[in-house]
Every structure is written in structure tokens, then in C-alpha cells.
Design a protein around this motif. Structure first.
Motif: not given
Length: 344
Positions: A168-172, A204-213, A224-233
Motif C-alpha cells: 500500500r505504501w509503495l502504491a502511493q 506490470t501489476k501481478t496482483r489485483d491491487d493498485n501497485l505496479f510491482d 547501445a541499449i540498457a534493460t533494467l528490471r525491478t520488482g518486489v515479487t
């Protein structure tokens, strides 16, 4: 050398207590004068942590009136970082400001302008800058060992488990996990490749809430190209954090980016270096290189800040770099959208 008088404003940032622990360890460089936390809710939650024991809790007025105060560690919750840093700069103080730098670019740009006008220094809390393996990589690139860089791939994940309060905090924040975590990786990409031509976000949202996790940020450069992946799942995601840099003359892979916190100063960091041609230090081929242990997560960064303030060292991350990183981070946090050019 004279110690730098410094204090901390805020305990709400998730790195706040570790930052204070580092400042107190670095007693040859800093004199910690106290801590400010006007929010009673935050103080009730974190004020009794051992890192703060024995320090005076000051009001802002008392703090800013401290004789000889030179610098501030800004460690408020993410929503208040920029406003608090501006208060410090307006009083002529150097700032270590945790990240990110706010959800709008104009106030951050104004802060940097004022810092430059007043001949002050700012250091953003991107801790990988002082990571020995990352520093080895940046030096190898600058020495030309890897040739022309054409690819950067980086991952910074974690696992939030069932922490609904954290989600919930992160979704803000507009970009969710990307806004909070991708700045670390964007900072590295900009250090390696400079200002991108274009930044494209995939959230992407992996759950049915308001967070792009989870999210992927694509940063495009002329060659050049940089691909950067981040997530909390990602289960055990912190062990899989990595940086891969590929060039026409070789590559470097760092995985994990750092050891578990209880192994700092114990486990040496290692990286995988592959060279098409040898140089004065390494033959052609693949090498597993030990680059030493981490002197804590933030110690070396804060030592660097002390040397910058004393005039012993030129800031390796000037305000122009900070602005490029923040600009790219806000593009990456914009949500699902068409590619957005930074050239406009």
C-alpha cells in the motif's frame, strides 16, 4: 582534519537507521549533533532503534541553530525528501539526500540550481556507487578494456511476501516498484553510457491491487541499449541482483551485487571478467576477480562526501549527472505509455 558537524532529519526512510549507524562509525570524519523527527508516528515506530540511542532529538529550529553545522543527512519518508533537502540548502548546508528525488522534475532541478549557485554539494543515496565491484566495472569501461559498450543489463528485485502494508505504501508512488528501486540501476546506466536518447517504461501489476510491482525500463543510446528490471515479487530476489556490461572487447558480470548485510566486511565481492584481448593486468579470456569486501553499505560513500566537503575530492557525480538520472527515472515511472523522447 576537523570533523564535519552533521545531523539527520527524518527516520522514515528505509535506509535511515543504517545511514545513522554509518555516520556514527565514521567518527574520524563526522560529529553527529542530533536527529530531527517532527512526526510522532515515525518517532514512535523507529525512535527507539539502537542507532539513535544517546543522540539528542532536536526540533528543526534547534537543529538549524547548531553552531558550526555543515551538513545534513536527509532521511525522511520518500514524500518529504525534496522539501526537506531544500530547507537545508536554503540555510547553506551540504546535503546527503536519500533517493528518489521526487515525482516532479522541476523542483528537483530548482534544488540542484540552488546548490550550484551556493557552491554547495549534494550526494544522492545510490549506494552502488561505492560498491567495490561496481567501481571496478566503471574503471574497466573507462580504461577501454571492454571496447565500445553496446549492452547493459541490470536487475534489482526483492520479495515483499505478504506485506500488504508495504504494498500500500509503495502504491502511493506513480511508478510503484520502479520509482523506488530503478533509480539505482538508472544511475549505473548513466554512469556507463551517459544521457539516453529515449526511455521506454513497461510496468506490470501481478496482483489485483493498485501497485505496479514489477517493471522493465529500456534506455536507448545511439549504439547501445540498457534493460533494467525491478520488482518486489521475486522470491529471494536480493540474491539475484546483478549488473552485466557487454562491449566489443569483453564483458563484466556482477552477481550478486552485494553480500547479505550480515556478511559485509567478511565476504569478498567477486565479478566475472571476460576479455577478447589482454591488457597490463589481465590476459585474454575469462577471470573470476575478487575486488575486496564492502566497508559497510554506506561507509565509503559517506567518507567520499566528507572529502568532497573538505575540498579534497571533486564530486564524481555532479549535479548534471543527478539531473539526468532523475529525468530518466521519472520517464521510467510514467506507467504504460508510448516511448518518450528525452530530446524534446
Amino acid at each position: 582534519m576537523k570533523k564535519i558537524k552533521i545531523g539527520q532529519i527524518g527516520v522514515g526512510h528505509n535506509h535511515a537507521s543504517e545511514k545513522m549507524a554509518a555516520l556514527r562509525r565514521l567518527s574520524d570524519y563526522y560529529e553527529v549533533v542530533g536527529i530531527v523527527e517532527p512526526d510522532e508516528n515515525w518517532w514512535q515506530r523507529r525512535g527507539d532503534l539502537p542507532e539513535y540511542q544517546g543522540l539528542p532529538r532536536l526540533t528543526e529550529t534547534e537543529f538549524f541553530r547548531t553552531p558550526g553545522l555543515e551538513a545534513v543527512a536527509v532521511e525522511t519518508d520518500g514524500f518529504e525528501l525534496l522539501e526537506t533537502a531544500r530547507k537545508c540548502v536554503d540555510r547553506g548546508l551540504h546535503v546527503h539526500m536519500d533517493k528518489p528525488g521526487g515525482e516532479e522534475l522541476a523542483p528537483f532541478r530548482a534544488l540542484l540550481h540552488e546548490i550550484r549557485r551556493r557552491h554547495l554539494h549534494i550526494q544522492l543515496g545510490y549506494m552502488y556507487r561505492s560498491n567495490p565491484a561496481v567501481k571496478f566495472c566503471l574503471n574497466a569501461v573507462r580504461q577501454g578494456w571492454l571496447g565500445d559498450i553496446f549492452e547493459v543489463h541490470a536487475v534489482m528485485n526483492r520479495y515483499d511476501g505478504d506485506r500488504e502494508d508495504y504494498r500500500r505504501w509503495l502504491a502511493q508512488f506513480r511508478g510503484g516498484a520502479v520509482y523506488i528501486f530503478a533509480g539505482h540501476l538508472i544511475d549505473l546506466a548513466v554512469a556507463l553510457l551517459g544521457r539516453p536518447l529515449r526511455v521506454t517504461p513497461y510496468l506490470t501489476k501481478t496482483r489485483d491491487d493498485n501497485l505496479f510491482d514489477t517493471g522493465v525500463t529500456v534506455m536507448e543510446y545511439p549504439r547501445a541499449i540498457a534493460t533494467l528490471r525491478t520488482g518486489v515479487t521475486e522470491v529471494d530476489g536480493m540474491k539475484h541482483r546483478r549488473l552485466i556490461v557487454c562491449g566489443t572487447g569483453g564483458s563484466i558480470e556482477i552477481c550478486p551485487l552485494e553480500p547479505p548485510s550480515d556478511r559485509y566486511r567478511l565476504d569478498p565481492l567477486k565479478l566475472r571478467l571476460t576479455l577478447l584481448e589482454g591488457n597490463r593486468q589481465f590476459e585474454a579470456g575469462t577471470h573470476i576477480v575478487e575486488v575486496g569486501v564492502m566497508n559497510g553499505r554506506y561507509d565509503d560513500q559517506l567518507i567520499e562526501l566528507a572529502k568532497i566537503i573538505r575540498g579534497e575530492l571533486e564530486n564524481p557525480y555532479p549535479v548534471t549527472h543527478e539531473l539526468i538520472v532523475q529525468e530518466a527515472l521519472l520517464r521510467a515511472s510514467a506507467g504504460p505509455a508510448e516511448p518518450q523522447s528525452l530530446m524534446k
